[in-house]
Design a protein around this motif. Structure first.
Motif, PDB file in Angstrom:
ATOM      1  N   UNK A  61     -75.248 -13.464  20.626  1.00  0.00           N
ATOM      2  CA  UNK A  61     -76.565 -12.856  20.481  1.00  0.00           C
ATOM      3  C   UNK A  61     -76.466 -11.664  19.530  1.00  0.00           C
ATOM      4  N   UNK A  62     -76.903 -11.856  18.300  1.00  0.00           N
ATOM      5  CA  UNK A  62     -76.754 -10.830  17.264  1.00  0.00           C
ATOM      6  C   UNK A  62     -78.089 -10.205  16.897  1.00  0.00           C
ATOM      7  N   UNK A  63     -79.056 -10.199  17.841  1.00  0.00           N
ATOM      8  CA  UNK A  63     -80.381  -9.653  17.547  1.00  0.00           C
ATOM      9  C   UNK A  63     -80.539  -8.292  18.206  1.00  0.00           C
ATOM     10  N   UNK A  64     -81.361  -7.469  17.591  1.00  0.00           N
ATOM     11  CA  UNK A  64     -81.798  -6.226  18.220  1.00  0.00           C
ATOM     12  C   UNK A  64     -83.260  -6.388  18.591  1.00  0.00           C
ATOM     13  N   UNK A  65     -83.584  -6.101  19.857  1.00  0.00           N
ATOM     14  CA  UNK A  65     -84.952  -6.260  20.338  1.00  0.00           C
ATOM     15  C   UNK A  65     -85.619  -4.893  20.433  1.00  0.00           C
ATOM     16  N   UNK A  66     -86.760  -4.756  19.792  1.00  0.00           N
ATOM     17  CA  UNK A  66     -87.525  -3.514  19.852  1.00  0.00           C
ATOM     18  C   UNK A  66     -88.743  -3.742  20.732  1.00  0.00           C
ATOM     19  N   UNK A  67     -88.850  -2.962  21.791  1.00  0.00           N
ATOM     20  CA  UNK A  67     -89.910  -3.166  22.773  1.00  0.00           C
ATOM     21  C   UNK A  67     -90.717  -1.886  22.930  1.00  0.00           C
ATOM     22  N   UNK A  68     -91.967  -2.077  23.302  1.00  0.00           N
ATOM     23  CA  UNK A  68     -92.800  -0.944  23.652  1.00  0.00           C
ATOM     24  C   UNK A  68     -92.149  -0.184  24.808  1.00  0.00           C
ATOM     25  N   UNK A  69     -92.270   1.140  24.803  1.00  0.00           N
ATOM     26  CA  UNK A  69     -91.575   1.953  25.792  1.00  0.00           C
ATOM     27  C   UNK A  69     -91.976   1.584  27.216  1.00  0.00           C
ATOM     28  N   UNK A  70     -93.271   1.450  27.467  1.00  0.00           N
ATOM     29  CA  UNK A  70     -93.725   1.120  28.824  1.00  0.00           C
ATOM     30  C   UNK A  70     -93.269  -0.287  29.223  1.00  0.00           C
ATOM     31  N   UNK A  71     -93.320  -1.212  28.264  1.00  0.00           N
ATOM     32  CA  UNK A  71     -92.867  -2.577  28.548  1.00  0.00           C
ATOM     33  C   UNK A  71     -91.373  -2.589  28.827  1.00  0.00           C
ATOM     34  N   UNK A  72     -90.637  -1.774  28.070  1.00  0.00           N
ATOM     35  CA  UNK A  72     -89.183  -1.694  28.278  1.00  0.00           C
ATOM     36  C   UNK A  72     -88.863  -1.165  29.675  1.00  0.00           C
ATOM     37  N   UNK A  73     -89.584  -0.123  30.087  1.00  0.00           N
ATOM     38  CA  UNK A  73     -89.344   0.439  31.422  1.00  0.00           C
ATOM     39  C   UNK A  73     -89.651  -0.579  32.512  1.00  0.00           C
ATOM     40  N   UNK A  74     -90.758  -1.307  32.348  1.00  0.00           N
ATOM     41  CA  UNK A  74     -91.113  -2.316  33.344  1.00  0.00           C
ATOM     42  C   UNK A  74     -90.080  -3.437  33.375  1.00  0.00           C
ATOM     43  N   UNK A  75     -89.568  -3.812  32.180  1.00  0.00           N
ATOM     44  CA  UNK A  75     -88.584  -4.887  32.092  1.00  0.00           C
ATOM     45  C   UNK A  75     -87.288  -4.496  32.791  1.00  0.00           C
ATOM     46  N   UNK A  76     -86.826  -3.267  32.547  1.00  0.00           N
ATOM     47  CA  UNK A  76     -85.584  -2.833  33.180  1.00  0.00           C
ATOM     48  C   UNK A  76     -85.752  -2.643  34.685  1.00  0.00           C
ATOM     49  N   UNK A  77     -86.946  -2.277  35.093  1.00  0.00           N
ATOM     50  CA  UNK A  77     -87.204  -2.164  36.524  1.00  0.00           C
ATOM     51  C   UNK A  77     -87.062  -3.513  37.212  1.00  0.00           C
ATOM     52  N   UNK A  78     -87.584  -4.551  36.551  1.00  0.00           N
ATOM     53  CA  UNK A  78     -87.468  -5.906  37.089  1.00  0.00           C
ATOM     54  C   UNK A  78     -86.012  -6.340  37.147  1.00  0.00           C
TER      55      UNK A  78
END
Length: 587
Positions: A562-579
């Motif tokens: 996996x050689x990609x960098x994923x850029x996510x919205x800050x709120x979406x990132x927080x929700x994703x890591x919470x999950x």
């Protein structure tokens, strides 16, 4: 106008005019109402509301004649638009809903089911070009099972999605050649078999026959899926202003409003005589069977078929396969149809037979379990629902019993783990019990898929791709049962969890054979999106890479690939890591 002694004309303050019968101060009986913009209603009234039989004429040239209830077009009626299109059929609250026929201004015609103003359900659409589609609709798009017949003689019988061929199906060419395969968004995609004109092919009755009961409901359908854009016929909804004009202003006690509620309908109708005729016609005369005597006399060059593989409509592989090879495989698969079946332990059978019986028994068991648990009133899950005694055990003899139906497989024992827990989980995942059974236990069956994993597990895929069934080791089953209470609590607390969805846990013991355990899961790859790369990510770097020489289109890659960098919205990132953290705690 009857009852002339009560005939009265009244000009309202808003400029509208009513001429007809009254009851007190309200129109009641028969009358004619003219709005100040020129719209006219002639027909029956009931206490200030247009109710009964009537006609409406709009200034645009549109008109309606039929049933009206409480100021709404409601019941059976004919609506003619200024463009020449005509709809005759059922109405619900000013919207086409039920059974009806529409003749479009461009000479297209649709005859079938409507829902909230759009084509939805079973129906027949005939284009002015002469092409014809008979089958299921959703949102005015061909969706589900259906047959498309082109004017040039080509015919497609199979699955549709969003107006395009999608799924498995058969394409019959005008010259008599056939292609059995799969499509994706209107393009051939995946493996298939091509039978040249005049060659021997499998029986087509099961593909091209469909049965209906006397109410028009489909009893069985084995129809399986040329990119074809659907006609641009638009939705036909009565304009809101029409409904607003139907209210009587100062004379009406209650103003009318448009409702978008879908109402259930009595399906006692026979509009699909044309579908039965088409299917019967195609399965008999236009889709001919090759007599056995003639097959025996055919030359070897006519016994050849072609195995093909497509990718997004492009042919990437082709090989010639002898017909007898195909017939031998079918013989092995269908041995249980014989009058006598030699009983033998499951593990002594050839691998193909063993897998087939396991699939059949799994379908029988799931159909029995879901059918047994679904009618039970819903209740909260108790601790005892996770315990050792929370099991459904049943014996399925081949000849049937007081509790189980006869079947074509071999005798087997069935065990269903924690049925109430998984019943509630299916509801929490918004999975309808009937859809679940049809997907796994329907006539299209299950497909065994190969796995490159080290576990040695067998995988089955439901015909619509929504569910994956995996065999488990005994130790894996114990782990899953141990974590089940925490899993159930997690799903209840996190509605949009990304964790794997489990729908059922079962065990089969074939008479004289070992026990085989299964788990039913949701297929995360069941999506309308095209998947370009697949990754199996375990959160580890030890040996988690794939040799570049071994990477091809369908390779499942690993963590270090996996050689990609994923850029996510800050709120979406927080929700994703919470999950992810919640899922990590669950494990």
């Amino acid at each position: 106008m009857e009852n002339n002694e009560r005939l009265e004309e009244r000009v309202l303050s808003n400029g509208d005019v009513y001429c007809g019968d009254f009851k007190g101060t309200l129109p009641h009986g028969k009358g004619r109402y003219t709005w100040h913009d020129g719209t006219v209603y002639e027909g029956e009234w009931e206490l200030g509301k247009m109710t009964g039989k009537g006609k409406i004429f709009w200034i645009s040239g549109a008109r309606y004649e039929g049933d009206i209830s409480g100021g709404y077009l409601h019941g059976r009626g004919t609506f003619t638009k200024h463009d020449g299109s005509v709809y005759t059929g059922d109405w619900r609250m000013n919207i086409q809903h039920g059974v009806g026929r529409k003749d479009y201004g461009n000479s297209d015609m649709y005859d079938g089911m409507w829902k909230e103003g759009v084509r939805e359900g079973r129906g027949t659409y005939t284009w002015n070009s002469g092409n014809m589609y008979v089958g299921n609709w959703k949102g005015s798009k061909m969706w589900g099972r259906g047959i498309m017949k082109w004017l040039n003689g080509d015919l497609y019988n199979g699955s549709w999605l969003n107006g395009l061929r999608h799924g498995s199906g058969i394409y019959r060419f005008e010259d008599g050649a056939y292609y059995f395969g799969t499509w994706s968004r209107g393009l051939k995609d995946g493996k298939g078999t091509y039978y040249p004109a005049g060659s021997k092919h499998p029986s087509l009755k099961k593909w091209c026959s469909a049965g209906y009961n006397d109410k028009g409901k489909k009893l069985s359908s084995h129809s399986l899926s040329l990119a074809f854009e659907e006609s641009t016929a638009t939705k036909t909804l009565i304009n809101r202003s029409y409904s607003e004009k139907v209210s009587m202003g100062g004379l009406s006690r209650n103003s009318g409003r448009i409702s978008n509620r879908a109402m259930s309908l009595d399906e006692n109708w026979s509009v699909f005589d044309s579908e039965r005729e088409l299917v019967s016609q195609e399965s008999s005369s236009e889709v001919p069977e090759v007599p056995e005597e003639r097959q025996d006399k055919m030359q070897d060059d006519n016994s050849l078929v072609y195995e093909r593989e497509y990718m997004q409509g492009v042919l990437i592989k082709e090989r010639i396969r002898n017909y007898e090879e195909l017939m031998h495989k079918n013989e092995q698969k269908n041995k249980f149809h014989g009058k006598e079946t030699k009983k033998r332990p499951c593990m002594d059978m050839p691998l193909g037979d063993r897998s087939y019986y396991l699939k059949l028994n799994l379908q029988l068991g799931i159909r029995y379990t879901v059918g047994k648990i679904t009618p039970v009133p819903k209740r909260e899950v108790r601790s005892s629902d996770f315990g050792e005694r929370a099991r459904i055990r049943m014996y399925f003899p081949r000849k049937g019993s007081q509790f189980t139906p006869p079947h074509y497989s071999i005798d087997f024992y069935w065990k269903d783990y924690c049925p109430m827990v998984f019943r509630n989980l299916r509801e929490m995942f918004k999975l309808d019990a009937a859809e679940y059974m049809m997907s796994i236990c329907g006539d299209d069956g299950l497909t065994e898929i190969s796995s490159s994993g080290k576990s040695g597990s067998i995988f089955y895929l439901s015909h619509d791709g929504r569910f994956v069934i995996k065999t488990l080791k005994k130790c894996e089953l114990k782990v899953l049962l141990k974590m089940l209470p925490h899993y159930y609590s997690h799903v209840g607390d996190h509605e949009n969890t990304l964790i794997t969805k489990f729908f059922g846990l079962h065990r089969i013991k074939l008479k004289g054979g070992r026990k085989v355990r299964f788990v039913v899961m949701g297929n995360m790859f069941c999506t309308e999106l095209q998947i370009h790369r697949r990754y199996d990510l375990k959160g580890s770097s030890l040996g988690r890479y794939t040799d570049k020489e071994k990477i091809h289109q369908n390779t499942t890659l690993k963590d270090l690939d996996l050689a990609y960098e994923f850029h996510m919205d800050k709120l979406l990132r927080e929700a994703f890591f919470k999950i992810l953290l919640c899922a990590d705690k669950l494990n």
